[in-house]
Design a protein around this motif. Structure first.
Motif, PDB file in Angstrom:
ATOM      1  N   GLU A  77      -4.254 -35.032  -8.534  1.00  0.00           N
ATOM      2  CA  GLU A  77      -5.140 -36.159  -8.848  1.00  0.00           C
ATOM      3  C   GLU A  77      -4.904 -36.719 -10.249  1.00  0.00           C
ATOM      4  OE1 GLU A  77      -9.035 -34.641  -8.201  1.00  0.00           O
ATOM      5  OE2 GLU A  77      -8.994 -33.341  -9.948  1.00  0.00           O
ATOM      6  N   ASP A  78      -4.084 -36.036 -11.070  1.00  0.00           N
ATOM      7  CA  ASP A  78      -3.809 -36.547 -12.414  1.00  0.00           C
ATOM      8  C   ASP A  78      -2.573 -37.448 -12.455  1.00  0.00           C
ATOM      9  OD1 ASP A  78      -2.058 -34.533 -11.825  1.00  0.00           O
ATOM     10  OD2 ASP A  78      -2.071 -33.658 -13.841  1.00  0.00           O
ATOM     11  N   ASN A  79      -1.946 -37.708 -11.296  1.00  0.00           N
ATOM     12  CA  ASN A  79      -0.749 -38.572 -11.363  1.00  0.00           C
ATOM     13  C   ASN A  79      -1.154 -40.044 -11.294  1.00  0.00           C
ATOM     14  OD1 ASN A  79       0.446 -39.976  -8.720  1.00  0.00           O
ATOM     15  ND2 ASN A  79      -0.651 -38.135  -8.044  1.00  0.00           N
ATOM     16  N   ALA A  80      -0.322 -40.874 -11.910  1.00  0.00           N
ATOM     17  CA  ALA A  80      -0.676 -42.280 -12.111  1.00  0.00           C
ATOM     18  C   ALA A  80      -0.805 -43.072 -10.808  1.00  0.00           C
ATOM     19  CB  ALA A  80       0.356 -42.942 -13.015  1.00  0.00           C
ATOM     20  N   ALA A  81      -0.189 -42.593  -9.742  1.00  0.00           N
ATOM     21  CA  ALA A  81      -0.237 -43.332  -8.472  1.00  0.00           C
ATOM     22  C   ALA A  81      -1.354 -42.835  -7.552  1.00  0.00           C
ATOM     23  CB  ALA A  81       1.113 -43.213  -7.755  1.00  0.00           C
ATOM     24  N   TYR A  82      -2.104 -41.835  -7.996  1.00  0.00           N
ATOM     25  CA  TYR A  82      -3.140 -41.229  -7.143  1.00  0.00           C
ATOM     26  C   TYR A  82      -4.251 -42.233  -6.822  1.00  0.00           C
ATOM     27  CZ  TYR A  82      -6.260 -37.480  -5.514  1.00  0.00           C
ATOM     28  OH  TYR A  82      -7.083 -36.664  -4.779  1.00  0.00           O
ATOM     29  N   LEU A  83      -4.671 -42.297  -5.566  1.00  0.00           N
ATOM     30  CA  LEU A  83      -5.747 -43.217  -5.166  1.00  0.00           C
ATOM     31  C   LEU A  83      -7.037 -42.476  -4.821  1.00  0.00           C
ATOM     32  CD1 LEU A  83      -3.740 -45.729  -2.949  1.00  0.00           C
ATOM     33  CD2 LEU A  83      -4.574 -46.073  -5.288  1.00  0.00           C
ATOM     34  N   GLY A  84      -6.924 -41.268  -4.291  1.00  0.00           N
ATOM     35  CA  GLY A  84      -8.117 -40.493  -3.972  1.00  0.00           C
ATOM     36  C   GLY A  84      -8.740 -40.878  -2.650  1.00  0.00           C
ATOM     37  N   PRO A  85      -9.932 -40.309  -2.372  1.00  0.00           N
ATOM     38  CA  PRO A  85     -10.564 -40.506  -1.067  1.00  0.00           C
ATOM     39  C   PRO A  85     -11.085 -41.921  -0.856  1.00  0.00           C
ATOM     40  CG  PRO A  85     -11.918 -39.086  -2.488  1.00  0.00           C
ATOM     41  CD  PRO A  85     -10.667 -39.385  -3.247  1.00  0.00           C
ATOM     42  N   ALA A  86     -11.224 -42.288   0.397  1.00  0.00           N
ATOM     43  CA  ALA A  86     -11.859 -43.546   0.810  1.00  0.00           C
ATOM     44  C   ALA A  86     -12.272 -43.340   2.265  1.00  0.00           C
ATOM     45  CB  ALA A  86     -10.895 -44.723   0.668  1.00  0.00           C
ATOM     46  N   ALA A  87     -13.094 -44.243   2.781  1.00  0.00           N
ATOM     47  CA  ALA A  87     -13.526 -44.139   4.182  1.00  0.00           C
ATOM     48  C   ALA A  87     -12.305 -44.321   5.096  1.00  0.00           C
ATOM     49  CB  ALA A  87     -14.565 -45.216   4.471  1.00  0.00           C
ATOM     50  N   PRO A  88     -12.299 -43.622   6.253  1.00  0.00           N
ATOM     51  CA  PRO A  88     -11.143 -43.717   7.160  1.00  0.00           C
ATOM     52  C   PRO A  88     -10.774 -45.152   7.535  1.00  0.00           C
ATOM     53  CG  PRO A  88     -12.616 -41.966   7.888  1.00  0.00           C
ATOM     54  CD  PRO A  88     -13.294 -42.650   6.730  1.00  0.00           C
ATOM     55  N   ASP A  89     -11.781 -46.018   7.769  1.00  0.00           N
ATOM     56  CA  ASP A  89     -11.422 -47.390   8.171  1.00  0.00           C
ATOM     57  C   ASP A  89     -10.770 -48.140   7.001  1.00  0.00           C
ATOM     58  OD1 ASP A  89     -13.933 -47.345   6.903  1.00  0.00           O
ATOM     59  OD2 ASP A  89     -14.456 -49.292   7.746  1.00  0.00           O
ATOM     60  N   ALA A  90     -11.192 -47.847   5.779  1.00  0.00           N
ATOM     61  CA  ALA A  90     -10.587 -48.507   4.607  1.00  0.00           C
ATOM     62  C   ALA A  90      -9.155 -48.006   4.391  1.00  0.00           C
ATOM     63  CB  ALA A  90     -11.433 -48.241   3.366  1.00  0.00           C
ATOM     64  N   ILE A  91      -8.953 -46.701   4.553  1.00  0.00           N
ATOM     65  CA  ILE A  91      -7.589 -46.159   4.410  1.00  0.00           C
ATOM     66  C   ILE A  91      -6.686 -46.765   5.485  1.00  0.00           C
ATOM     67  CG2 ILE A  91      -6.168 -44.073   4.584  1.00  0.00           C
ATOM     68  CD1 ILE A  91      -8.372 -42.475   3.298  1.00  0.00           C
ATOM     69  N   ALA A  92      -7.192 -46.807   6.724  1.00  0.00           N
ATOM     70  CA  ALA A  92      -6.378 -47.339   7.828  1.00  0.00           C
ATOM     71  C   ALA A  92      -6.041 -48.817   7.606  1.00  0.00           C
ATOM     72  CB  ALA A  92      -7.102 -47.143   9.158  1.00  0.00           C
ATOM     73  N   ARG A  93      -7.007 -49.567   7.070  1.00  0.00           N
ATOM     74  CA  ARG A  93      -6.757 -50.997   6.795  1.00  0.00           C
ATOM     75  C   ARG A  93      -5.666 -51.163   5.745  1.00  0.00           C
ATOM     76  NH1 ARG A  93     -11.918 -52.140   7.204  1.00  0.00           N
ATOM     77  NH2 ARG A  93     -12.317 -51.917   4.964  1.00  0.00           N
ATOM     78  N   GLN A  94      -5.753 -50.338   4.696  1.00  0.00           N
ATOM     79  CA  GLN A  94      -4.730 -50.407   3.639  1.00  0.00           C
ATOM     80  C   GLN A  94      -3.346 -50.064   4.216  1.00  0.00           C
ATOM     81  OE1 GLN A  94      -5.751 -48.176   0.132  1.00  0.00           O
ATOM     82  NE2 GLN A  94      -3.822 -48.641  -0.916  1.00  0.00           N
ATOM     83  N   ILE A  95      -3.314 -49.040   5.071  1.00  0.00           N
ATOM     84  CA  ILE A  95      -2.035 -48.642   5.672  1.00  0.00           C
ATOM     85  C   ILE A  95      -1.518 -49.754   6.594  1.00  0.00           C
ATOM     86  CG2 ILE A  95      -1.003 -47.020   7.329  1.00  0.00           C
ATOM     87  CD1 ILE A  95      -2.770 -44.815   6.043  1.00  0.00           C
ATOM     88  N   ALA A  96      -2.419 -50.389   7.332  1.00  0.00           N
ATOM     89  CA  ALA A  96      -2.015 -51.437   8.279  1.00  0.00           C
ATOM     90  C   ALA A  96      -1.393 -52.636   7.583  1.00  0.00           C
ATOM     91  CB  ALA A  96      -3.223 -51.879   9.110  1.00  0.00           C
ATOM     92  N   THR A  97      -1.784 -52.884   6.332  1.00  0.00           N
ATOM     93  CA  THR A  97      -1.348 -54.110   5.661  1.00  0.00           C
ATOM     94  C   THR A  97      -0.285 -53.854   4.580  1.00  0.00           C
ATOM     95  OG1 THR A  97      -3.243 -53.881   4.168  1.00  0.00           O
ATOM     96  CG2 THR A  97      -3.519 -55.341   6.046  1.00  0.00           C
ATOM     97  N   SER A  98       0.098 -52.600   4.364  1.00  0.00           N
ATOM     98  CA  SER A  98       1.066 -52.305   3.293  1.00  0.00           C
ATOM     99  C   SER A  98       2.481 -52.193   3.844  1.00  0.00           C
ATOM    100  CB  SER A  98       0.684 -51.002   2.581  1.00  0.00           C
ATOM    101  OG  SER A  98      -0.571 -51.143   1.962  1.00  0.00           O
TER     102      SER A  98
END
Ligand code: SIN
Length: 185
Positions: free
Chosen positions: A127-148
């Motif tokens: 969690e100390d690395n500069a690219a770390y994003l951490g937890p989020a709700a499953p639908d928000a994570i899935a949305r980010q994955i769908a659009t990246s």
């Protein structure tokens, strides 16, 4: 810590004099083994659980629009199943480049399906690395994955390939399968 962990990993010389070393893979290293390995076997490591909490600026996203990829987070009772590869330590130069966006080589014990154990290496993005994003709700994570999308392709391929590989290994991973369901909805 900077975004690029290559030089940190180069300082990890623990296995350099060994003829071969076991590498434990839990994310793309399960389904994208585009490197020379001597042998591979399903394996697990204890005390860690797989989470899509790491940002990807270089493979499945961009610095402006990072994707989400897998890392491991500590969980006392958890067992993380994946794939172990016996490799030459000379391969670390190539792997360090591939895993440079926040992952550090960490020494870990691993257990194979027959119960035997070996000490080896896992790439962890803490969690100390500069690219770390951490937890989020499953639908928000899935949305980010769908659009990246990044130089290695769509982020969705990473998730779908991982889910399929885990299924083939007979591994039940609630987090990954919940994200897959959200993505396909
Ligand atoms: C791994 O697969 O073991 C590390 C994370 C990744 O490259 O996806």
């Amino acid at each position: 810590m900077s975004f690029d962990t290559t030089s940190d990993n180069r300082r990890m010389t623990h296995f350099d004099a060994h003829e071969s070393v076991w590498l434990f893979g839990y994310g793309s290293l399960i389904w994208k083994a585009d490197f020379d390995y001597l042998e591979r076997r399903p394996a697990s490591i204890g005390g860690w659980t797989r989470r899509f909490w790491q940002g990807s600026h270089d493979h499945r996203g961009t610095p402006d629009s990072p994707g989400r990829v897998a890392t491991l987070v500590p969980a006392a009772e958890a067992i993380c199943h994946g794939m172990a590869y016996r490799i030459s330590p000379s391969l670390f130069a190539q792997l360090d480049h591939r895993e440079k966006n926040g992952y550090l080589r960490v020494i870990t014990p691993m257990t194979f399906e027959d119960g035997r154990q070996a000490e080896g290496v896992v790439y962890l993005a803490g969690e100390d690395n500069a690219a770390y994003l951490g937890p989020a709700a499953p639908d928000a994570i899935a949305r980010q994955i769908a659009t990246s999308h990044g130089p290695s392709g769509p982020n969705r391929d990473y998730l779908l390939n991982l889910a399929q590989s885990l299924r083939e290994l007979g591994v039940d991973d609630d987090h990954v399968f919940a994200l897959e369901r959200e993505l396909l909805r």
